[in-house]
Design a protein around this motif. Structure first.
Motif, PDB file in Angstrom:
ATOM      1  N   SER A   8      -6.818   8.172 -10.814  1.00  0.00           N
ATOM      2  CA  SER A   8      -6.448   6.764 -10.950  1.00  0.00           C
ATOM      3  C   SER A   8      -5.596   6.331  -9.763  1.00  0.00           C
ATOM      4  O   SER A   8      -4.996   7.158  -9.072  1.00  0.00           O
ATOM      5  CB  SER A   8      -5.687   6.531 -12.259  1.00  0.00           C
ATOM      6  OG  SER A   8      -4.502   7.300 -12.273  1.00  0.00           O
ATOM      7  N   ILE A  10      -2.927   2.945  -8.377  1.00  0.00           N
ATOM      8  CA  ILE A  10      -2.169   1.710  -8.591  1.00  0.00           C
ATOM      9  C   ILE A  10      -1.897   1.139  -7.209  1.00  0.00           C
ATOM     10  O   ILE A  10      -1.560   1.883  -6.277  1.00  0.00           O
ATOM     11  CB  ILE A  10      -0.846   1.990  -9.329  1.00  0.00           C
ATOM     12  CG1 ILE A  10      -1.123   2.585 -10.715  1.00  0.00           C
ATOM     13  CG2 ILE A  10       0.009   0.730  -9.422  1.00  0.00           C
ATOM     14  CD1 ILE A  10       0.121   3.097 -11.429  1.00  0.00           C
ATOM     15  N   SER A  12      -0.064  -2.355  -5.062  1.00  0.00           N
ATOM     16  CA  SER A  12       0.685  -3.616  -5.052  1.00  0.00           C
ATOM     17  C   SER A  12       0.791  -4.103  -3.623  1.00  0.00           C
ATOM     18  O   SER A  12       1.146  -3.331  -2.727  1.00  0.00           O
ATOM     19  CB  SER A  12       2.101  -3.416  -5.606  1.00  0.00           C
ATOM     20  OG  SER A  12       2.045  -2.995  -6.946  1.00  0.00           O
ATOM     21  N   LYS A  31       1.375  10.037  -9.097  1.00  0.00           N
ATOM     22  CA  LYS A  31       1.940   8.911  -8.353  1.00  0.00           C
ATOM     23  C   LYS A  31       2.250   9.286  -6.904  1.00  0.00           C
ATOM     24  O   LYS A  31       3.310   8.955  -6.374  1.00  0.00           O
ATOM     25  CB  LYS A  31       3.160   8.353  -9.073  1.00  0.00           C
ATOM     26  CG  LYS A  31       2.803   7.797 -10.443  1.00  0.00           C
ATOM     27  CD  LYS A  31       3.992   7.186 -11.143  1.00  0.00           C
ATOM     28  CE  LYS A  31       3.553   6.691 -12.514  1.00  0.00           C
ATOM     29  NZ  LYS A  31       4.650   6.212 -13.315  1.00  0.00           N
TER      30      LYS A  31
END
Length: 143
Positions: A8, A10, A12, A31
């Motif tokens: 996965s 993420i 921004s 992360k």
């Protein structure tokens, strides 16, 4: 036999000023930062191309181990790296090449059996099959 694994991401921000993180289902990567600088300017963090390279090197080497076992051979040591090339093609980025480099010590292997096993692994490793890129290979059997 079917297996499903999840990765996965993420993100921004914008392309050049944004920052993201990548995680894996197993928790091996949790992360881990990635971004434009890591991808194009040797900045900190990882990038998709080096992750594909690691996945391809690992998959190819594991596939080769299985093929060697079918021939009654066991590697003492195999080291594989994968150089992944990202090029701009028709205005878009594409992974155009992967060059696998293997150095192997396999007791009892002759050059012909080694070369046949290496080519079979290159063609049949699941990551090789999913990539729409030219895949080249350089291998060396150590004695």
């Amino acid at each position: 036999m079917s297996s499903k694994h999840t990765g996965s991401a993420i993100w921004s921000g914008g392309l050049k000023d944004g920052i993201g993180s990548i995680s894996t289902q197993s928790g091996t990567m949790n992360k881990v930062p990635y971004g434009f600088k890591a991808r194009f300017e040797d900045g900190p963090g990882t990038n998709p191309e080096e992750l594909i390279g690691a996945a391809h090197a690992g998959c190819f080497t594991m596939a080769l181990s299985g093929i060697l076992a079918e021939a009654g051979l066991t590697a003492e040591k195999m080291e594989t790296s994968a150089d992944v090339t990202l090029d701009k093609v028709a205005g878009n980025f594409a992974i155009t090449k992967v060059h696998l480099k293997l150095v192997a010590t396999i007791p009892g292997a002759d050059q012909q059996k080694f070369d046949e096993a290496v080519q079979k692994a290159k063609q049949n490793c699941p990551v090789s099959k999913v990539l729409n890129a030219e895949i080249s290979l350089e291998s060396k059997l150590m004695s």
